[in-house]
Design a protein around this motif. Structure first.
Motif, PDB file in Angstrom:
ATOM      1  N   GLU A 127       0.827  -1.216   0.000  1.00 22.05           N
ATOM      2  CA  GLU A 127       0.000   0.000   0.000  1.00 22.05           C
ATOM      3  C   GLU A 127       0.857   1.261   0.000  1.00 22.05           C
ATOM      4  O   GLU A 127       0.335   2.369  -0.012  1.00 22.05           O
ATOM      5  N   GLY A 128       2.177   1.086   0.050  1.00 17.60           N
ATOM      6  CA  GLY A 128       3.073   2.241   0.062  1.00 17.60           C
ATOM      7  C   GLY A 128       3.339   2.786   1.450  1.00 17.60           C
ATOM      8  O   GLY A 128       3.853   3.893   1.601  1.00 17.60           O
ATOM      9  N   ILE A 129       3.000   2.025   2.466  1.00 20.93           N
ATOM     10  CA  ILE A 129       3.223   2.440   3.849  1.00 20.93           C
ATOM     11  C   ILE A 129       4.617   1.964   4.251  1.00 20.93           C
ATOM     12  O   ILE A 129       4.903   0.771   4.232  1.00 20.93           O
ATOM     13  N   GLU A 130       5.475   2.916   4.616  1.00 19.93           N
ATOM     14  CA  GLU A 130       6.856   2.579   4.956  1.00 19.93           C
ATOM     15  C   GLU A 130       6.929   2.017   6.371  1.00 19.93           C
ATOM     16  O   GLU A 130       6.570   2.688   7.336  1.00 19.93           O
ATOM     17  N   ILE A 131       7.394   0.786   6.464  1.00 20.50           N
ATOM     18  CA  ILE A 131       7.598   0.127   7.755  1.00 20.50           C
ATOM     19  C   ILE A 131       8.942  -0.586   7.715  1.00 20.50           C
ATOM     20  O   ILE A 131       9.490  -0.831   6.635  1.00 20.50           O
ATOM     21  N   ALA A 132       9.450  -0.910   8.883  1.00 16.72           N
ATOM     22  CA  ALA A 132      10.688  -1.674   8.969  1.00 16.72           C
ATOM     23  C   ALA A 132      10.669  -2.473  10.262  1.00 16.72           C
ATOM     24  O   ALA A 132      10.143  -2.007  11.274  1.00 16.72           O
ATOM     25  N   PRO A 133      11.225  -3.669  10.245  1.00 21.07           N
ATOM     26  CA  PRO A 133      11.279  -4.454  11.481  1.00 21.07           C
ATOM     27  C   PRO A 133      12.257  -3.826  12.468  1.00 21.07           C
ATOM     28  O   PRO A 133      13.274  -3.250  12.075  1.00 21.07           O
ATOM     29  N   LEU A 134      11.929  -3.924  13.723  1.00 18.14           N
ATOM     30  CA  LEU A 134      12.791  -3.417  14.779  1.00 18.14           C
ATOM     31  C   LEU A 134      13.541  -4.614  15.346  1.00 18.14           C
ATOM     32  O   LEU A 134      12.927  -5.535  15.891  1.00 18.14           O
ATOM     33  N   PRO A 135      14.869  -4.642  15.238  1.00 19.90           N
ATOM     34  CA  PRO A 135      15.600  -5.824  15.685  1.00 19.90           C
ATOM     35  C   PRO A 135      15.567  -5.992  17.199  1.00 19.90           C
ATOM     36  O   PRO A 135      15.470  -5.021  17.941  1.00 19.90           O
ATOM     37  N   VAL A 136      15.615  -7.230  17.634  1.00 22.32           N
ATOM     38  CA  VAL A 136      15.733  -7.547  19.054  1.00 22.32           C
ATOM     39  C   VAL A 136      17.214  -7.738  19.324  1.00 22.32           C
ATOM     40  O   VAL A 136      17.860  -8.595  18.727  1.00 22.32           O
ATOM     41  N   ILE A 137      17.749  -6.908  20.201  1.00 15.20           N
ATOM     42  CA  ILE A 137      19.173  -6.956  20.529  1.00 15.20           C
ATOM     43  C   ILE A 137      19.344  -7.580  21.904  1.00 15.20           C
ATOM     44  O   ILE A 137      18.712  -7.138  22.856  1.00 15.20           O
ATOM     45  N   PRO A 138      20.176  -8.614  22.026  1.00 18.80           N
ATOM     46  CA  PRO A 138      20.373  -9.219  23.349  1.00 18.80           C
ATOM     47  C   PRO A 138      20.967  -8.218  24.329  1.00 18.80           C
ATOM     48  O   PRO A 138      21.745  -7.330  23.935  1.00 18.80           O
ATOM     49  N   ASP A 139      20.602  -8.348  25.596  1.00 19.91           N
ATOM     50  CA  ASP A 139      21.104  -7.429  26.612  1.00 19.91           C
ATOM     51  C   ASP A 139      22.605  -7.541  26.811  1.00 19.91           C
ATOM     52  O   ASP A 139      23.298  -6.561  26.936  1.00 19.91           O
ATOM     53  N   GLU A 140      23.093  -8.759  26.832  1.00 16.78           N
ATOM     54  CA  GLU A 140      24.525  -8.972  27.053  1.00 16.78           C
ATOM     55  C   GLU A 140      25.123  -9.696  25.857  1.00 16.78           C
ATOM     56  O   GLU A 140      24.557 -10.659  25.367  1.00 16.78           O
ATOM     57  N   VAL A 141      26.249  -9.199  25.392  1.00 20.34           N
ATOM     58  CA  VAL A 141      26.960  -9.842  24.284  1.00 20.34           C
ATOM     59  C   VAL A 141      28.323 -10.253  24.805  1.00 20.34           C
ATOM     60  O   VAL A 141      29.049  -9.435  25.360  1.00 20.34           O
TER      61      VAL A 141
END
Length: 142
Positions: A127-141
């Motif tokens: 439909e032309g609606i701009e969206i993007a996934p928001l990544p899940v970042i681990p708390d500790e790396v």
């Protein structure tokens, strides 16, 4: 996770990963595993050598550990995600509906975060609606 070499009753070999031996048994009994070549659900485990820790495996594992630059990049990405979350309204499952309202001028412009199925996300993009996934970042790396 347990890795098994599998084969079907037609002799095709393939790999499978399972949470446990019981998980394989449950899936095989329910005919939830099928041969990727022919589709047969008559699948069995093949004889395998046990996994043995070697110096090469230890070196390969160490190569997977993130270096300082990678850790810094993950930390920056975490900051960005946290900033987006702090400056957006979380509308949960209503995300597709709310995104459409904003796109079509039925609601005020604002940042949104929420949930959408893959089909809903595709429909929004079409439909032309701009969206993007928001990544899940681990708390500790490590």
């Amino acid at each position: 996770m347990i890795h098994y070499n599998l084969s079907c009753d037609n002799g095709h070999g393939f790999d499978g990963w399972f949470a446990s031996s019981d998980d394989f048994d449950r899936q095989a009994a329910g005919q939830l595993i099928s041969c990727p070549t022919c589709g047969s659900a008559s699948v069995s485990k093949q004889l395998m050598a046990p996994a043995v820790a070697t110096a090469r495996k230890k070196e390969a594992h160490q190569a997977l550990v993130m270096d300082k630059a990678q850790k810094e990049t993950i930390a920056k990405l975490r900051e960005i995600v946290n900033s987006i979350r702090a400056n957006a309204e979380d509308v949960g499952e209503r995300f597709p509906e709310e995104a459409r309202k904003i796109h079509y001028g039925e609601a005020d412009q604002r940042g949104l975060i929420g949930k959408a199925s893959a089909d809903e996300a595709i429909a929004l993009l079409e439909e032309g609606i701009e969206i993007a996934p928001l990544p899940v970042i681990p708390d500790e790396v490590n």
